[in-house]
Design a protein around this motif. Sequence first.
Motif, short mmCIF file in Angstrom:
data_model
loop_
_atom_site.label_atom_id
_atom_site.label_comp_id
_atom_site.label_asym_id
_atom_site.label_seq_id
_atom_site.Cartn_x
_atom_site.Cartn_y
_atom_site.Cartn_z
N ALA A 262 0.53 -1.46 0.21
CA ALA A 262 0.12 0.32 0.00
C ALA A 262 0.57 1.24 -0.18
O ALA A 262 1.00 2.26 -0.49
CB ALA A 262 -0.90 0.29 1.47
N ARG A 263 1.84 1.39 0.89
CA ARG A 263 2.46 2.19 0.92
C ARG A 263 3.54 2.40 0.07
O ARG A 263 3.79 3.81 -1.03
CB ARG A 263 4.32 1.89 1.91
CG ARG A 263 3.18 2.00 3.32
CD ARG A 263 4.45 2.24 4.38
NE ARG A 263 3.47 2.06 5.89
CZ ARG A 263 3.21 1.53 6.46
NH1 ARG A 263 3.58 -0.04 5.92
NH2 ARG A 263 2.43 1.26 7.31
N ARG A 264 3.55 1.20 -0.96
CA ARG A 264 4.42 1.65 -2.14
C ARG A 264 3.61 2.53 -3.72
O ARG A 264 4.16 3.14 -4.02
CB ARG A 264 4.87 0.09 -2.85
CG ARG A 264 5.92 0.17 -3.92
CD ARG A 264 6.39 -1.16 -4.80
NE ARG A 264 7.39 -1.94 -2.84
CZ ARG A 264 6.24 -3.08 -3.23
NH1 ARG A 264 5.43 -3.76 -3.99
NH2 ARG A 264 7.29 -3.82 -2.13
N PHE A 265 2.64 2.26 -3.12
CA PHE A 265 1.89 2.71 -4.25
C PHE A 265 0.88 4.00 -3.29
O PHE A 265 -0.30 4.85 -4.46
CB PHE A 265 0.40 1.52 -4.54
CG PHE A 265 1.06 0.71 -5.52
CD1 PHE A 265 0.93 1.27 -6.90
CD2 PHE A 265 1.37 -0.16 -5.32
CE1 PHE A 265 1.77 -0.14 -8.03
CE2 PHE A 265 1.61 -1.31 -6.24
CZ PHE A 265 1.67 -1.66 -7.12
N GLY A 266 1.25 4.33 -2.75
CA GLY A 266 1.49 6.45 -2.20
C GLY A 266 -0.65 6.12 -1.85
O GLY A 266 -0.76 7.00 -1.14
N VAL A 267 -0.64 5.05 -1.50
CA VAL A 267 -2.37 4.72 -0.64
C VAL A 267 -2.18 5.44 1.24
O VAL A 267 -1.25 5.19 2.05
CB VAL A 267 -2.48 3.36 0.07
CG1 VAL A 267 -3.71 3.13 0.81
CG2 VAL A 267 -3.30 2.45 -1.44
N ASP A 268 -2.96 6.26 1.52
CA ASP A 268 -2.62 6.95 2.76
C ASP A 268 -3.15 6.31 3.65
O ASP A 268 -4.15 5.53 3.83
CB ASP A 268 -3.34 8.43 2.79
CG ASP A 268 -3.06 9.04 4.02
OD1 ASP A 268 -2.36 8.37 5.18
OD2 ASP A 268 -3.96 9.92 4.62
N LEU A 269 -2.15 5.17 4.41
CA LEU A 269 -2.76 4.39 5.52
C LEU A 269 -3.17 4.98 6.82
O LEU A 269 -4.01 3.95 7.46
CB LEU A 269 -1.89 3.38 5.76
CG LEU A 269 -1.36 2.45 4.72
CD1 LEU A 269 -0.33 2.16 5.54
CD2 LEU A 269 -2.16 2.14 3.62
N GLN A 270 -3.56 6.56 6.95
CA GLN A 270 -4.19 7.19 8.68
C GLN A 270 -5.75 6.69 8.95
O GLN A 270 -5.74 6.55 9.48
CB GLN A 270 -3.59 8.34 8.29
CG GLN A 270 -1.86 8.97 8.34
CD GLN A 270 -1.39 7.86 9.48
OE1 GLN A 270 -1.70 8.13 10.25
NE2 GLN A 270 -0.70 6.97 8.94
N ARG A 271 -6.66 6.40 7.54
CA ARG A 271 -7.61 6.16 7.66
C ARG A 271 -8.09 4.82 8.63
O ARG A 271 -9.11 4.20 8.94
CB ARG A 271 -8.42 6.32 6.57
CG ARG A 271 -8.02 5.02 5.42
CD ARG A 271 -8.59 5.23 4.35
NE ARG A 271 -9.98 4.98 3.50
CZ ARG A 271 -10.17 4.70 2.07
NH1 ARG A 271 -9.78 5.13 1.21
NH2 ARG A 271 -11.25 3.84 2.69
N TRP A 272 -7.11 3.57 8.32
CA TRP A 272 -7.21 2.62 8.87
C TRP A 272 -6.42 2.35 10.16
O TRP A 272 -5.19 2.04 10.63
CB TRP A 272 -6.97 1.58 8.11
CG TRP A 272 -7.51 1.56 6.56
CD1 TRP A 272 -9.03 1.32 6.30
CD2 TRP A 272 -7.41 1.85 5.75
NE1 TRP A 272 -9.03 0.83 5.53
CE2 TRP A 272 -8.01 1.64 4.56
CE3 TRP A 272 -5.84 2.48 5.22
CZ2 TRP A 272 -8.79 1.72 3.49
CZ3 TRP A 272 -5.69 2.51 3.71
CH2 TRP A 272 -6.85 2.68 3.06
#
Length: 213
Positions: free
Chosen positions: A175-185
């Motif tokens: 997810a980080r590799r594709f720039g997904v903002d993980l703060q929503r989880w």
Amino acid sequence: MTDAVTLHGYFRSGASYRVRIALNLKGIAYADAFHHLRKGEQNAPAYRAINPQGLLPALEIDGAVLTQSLAICEYLDEVHPEPALLPAEPIARAKVRAFAQVIACDTHPVQNLKVLANLRALGLDEAQINGWAAKVIEDGLDACSALIEGRSGTYCFGDSVTLADLFLVPQLVNARRFGVDLQRWPKLLEIERACLALDAFAKAAPENQPDAE
């Protein structure tokens, strides 16, 4: 200890990462055989003879070659039952398997290199391709978050590591590799931190592999 175990993998392969964690948790020593995915080494005839799909990982163990990370992890759990990666109670086992399959079947495969290469062949640009991958991951993580909503404990399903955790942590790396903002989880991130504090997860991390670039 199982003798002559060889893991065919790649440091950045999320599916290989899952199996590395499982092997570490079970205390199974193994040798690495690396196949650089971006160079296409997984398509070499010698590796295709091991895994006809040309996918990673493959595990040579107990005189057999096993493929597909979920099948490999479940085999390891059956043959080396401690620590258990699946709960004893059938409904709980099914729930853990369902969580793992959200990632293994419906999320990770749809944003792997083969699919992204097909999207390039169809003429999509890199921004569109990355957006596709990010959306697939976001949908998967939304589902994972919903599946553990209201649950307490250190890990996905309580205070013991399960298959769910083995599949979640590598997916967060992707997810980080594709720039997904993980703060929503936030709950998923909390679980990831707990997992990475364990030696079995830390040793399996991509950056800690001999072939890491």
